[in-house]
Design an enzyme around this catalytic site. Sequence first.
Site, PDB file in Angstrom:
ATOM      1  CG  ASN A  57      23.252 -26.506  16.183  1.00 51.41           C
ATOM      2  OD1 ASN A  57      22.073 -26.798  16.272  1.00 51.41           O
ATOM      3  ND2 ASN A  57      24.059 -27.097  15.313  1.00 51.41           N
TER       4      ASN A  57
ATOM      5  CB  CYS B 189      19.684 -29.905  12.626  1.00 50.03           C
ATOM      6  SG  CYS B 189      20.962 -30.138  13.889  1.00 50.03           S
TER       7      CYS B 189
ATOM      8  CG  HIS C 291      19.913 -25.950  11.798  1.00 50.31           C
ATOM      9  ND1 HIS C 291      19.538 -25.911  13.125  1.00 50.31           N
ATOM     10  CD2 HIS C 291      21.100 -26.608  11.763  1.00 50.31           C
ATOM     11  CE1 HIS C 291      20.451 -26.532  13.852  1.00 50.31           C
ATOM     12  NE2 HIS C 291      21.417 -26.962  13.048  1.00 50.31           N
TER      13      HIS C 291
END
Length: 430
Positions: free
Chosen positions: A386, A202, A356
């Site tokens: 996500n 990520c 993020h």
Amino acid sequence: MRLSSSSLLTSILLSMAGSSSLAFQPTSLKSFSIASPNTISTSTTTATATKSKRRSSPSSPSSSALSMVTTGPLNCRLAGIGSAAPKTVITNVDLESHVDTSDEWISTRTGISQRRVLLHADIAAIIETEVETEAEAEVENLKSLASKAALQALEMSNIAPEDIDLVLVATSSPDDMFGDATSVAASLGCTNAVAFDLTAACSGFLFGSVTAGQFLTNSGNSYKNAVVVGADALSRWIDWDDRNSCILFGDGAGAVVLSANEEGGDGDTDGPGILGSSAHSNGLGYDKLKCGYQGSPRSVNTAGSPTILSEGSYSRLAMDGREVYKFATREVPTVINEALEAADLTVEDVDWLLLHQANIRIMETVAKRLGMPMDKVITNLSKYGNTSAASIPLALDEAVRSGQVKKGDVIACAGFGAGLSWGSAIMKWG
């Protein structure tokens, strides 16, 4: 780092004496310390624009990083941006019929309402559905999403594909284990570019952007324009029968075009670009978020007796959500402040906070600790979930195209995830 034989002998003798936390000053180093049997830290300073700091850390996975690197301004600008997501949407309500969960439970705890997912390549045969147009029949994969996002970024930048010198794809879930960057570059027509993949989960897009910025800033090379893609398809690697993880992830891609700033001099923070960054990693916490190799036995009939090899596969994504939450809310505010310091800026100079897109509660906590209101936080988490390395450029693309982010706006970005890895880059749009 190389130690003299006398220094090494001193270290061994002191360790044998039973000390687990020792420090001494070899003449060849400014500082050297042993914080634990597994941790070595050095501290040096340089006169260059890139500063490296090594610091010791306890062996706890939740501790601070074993390493930290900061950069000052990188002489490049954000010239274009684009994004892409699969057509298929799975809502929270959809998941209610698959696992023991509810739309209310998911949305209040994560901020996610739906996610986009890639389908199996043979889905048309599996569901026996007829499509009306060739476009509807087109099979989506990670490379096609990455290429679509990058093409949008190129079109916005008005830079021709053949003028791109570098194509960098940040992903942990490529279509090809050997990497997707060369295929993406070919699909774009970037015939003069070198292309490679970067894996940092990520944190990948931010690490990739800073890496590309270093190529563009180095006056000793010929790199002028770069495409940086963040793309992931973690829906392929989660356990869809685990209600704690299947609700979180979606697939997508985002991309930017970075161009060397010909007009501003090195370190020109008045012009758009990457103004400063900071990056960390701590492998002691890797088991808190991982997708490990899991081979199956494969017998090869060799002379004498069979040789049992390992036939490749990976396990499902495993995450300790509580520990990841604590890690993110503890480390992200710190790394953003480090990047701001490297950029010679403060929180008051920031127009937008872009994290993020993992969990709305993480965003709320980080914003609060930085003293920033939520109306300055860019988020599209509710629509995509996500998306790992794709989440930051995907959210930024929507913010730019909607007019929320304007030319000259300063955006404090931060990524965090598997590794453990985390980092921040302070960017100026335009």
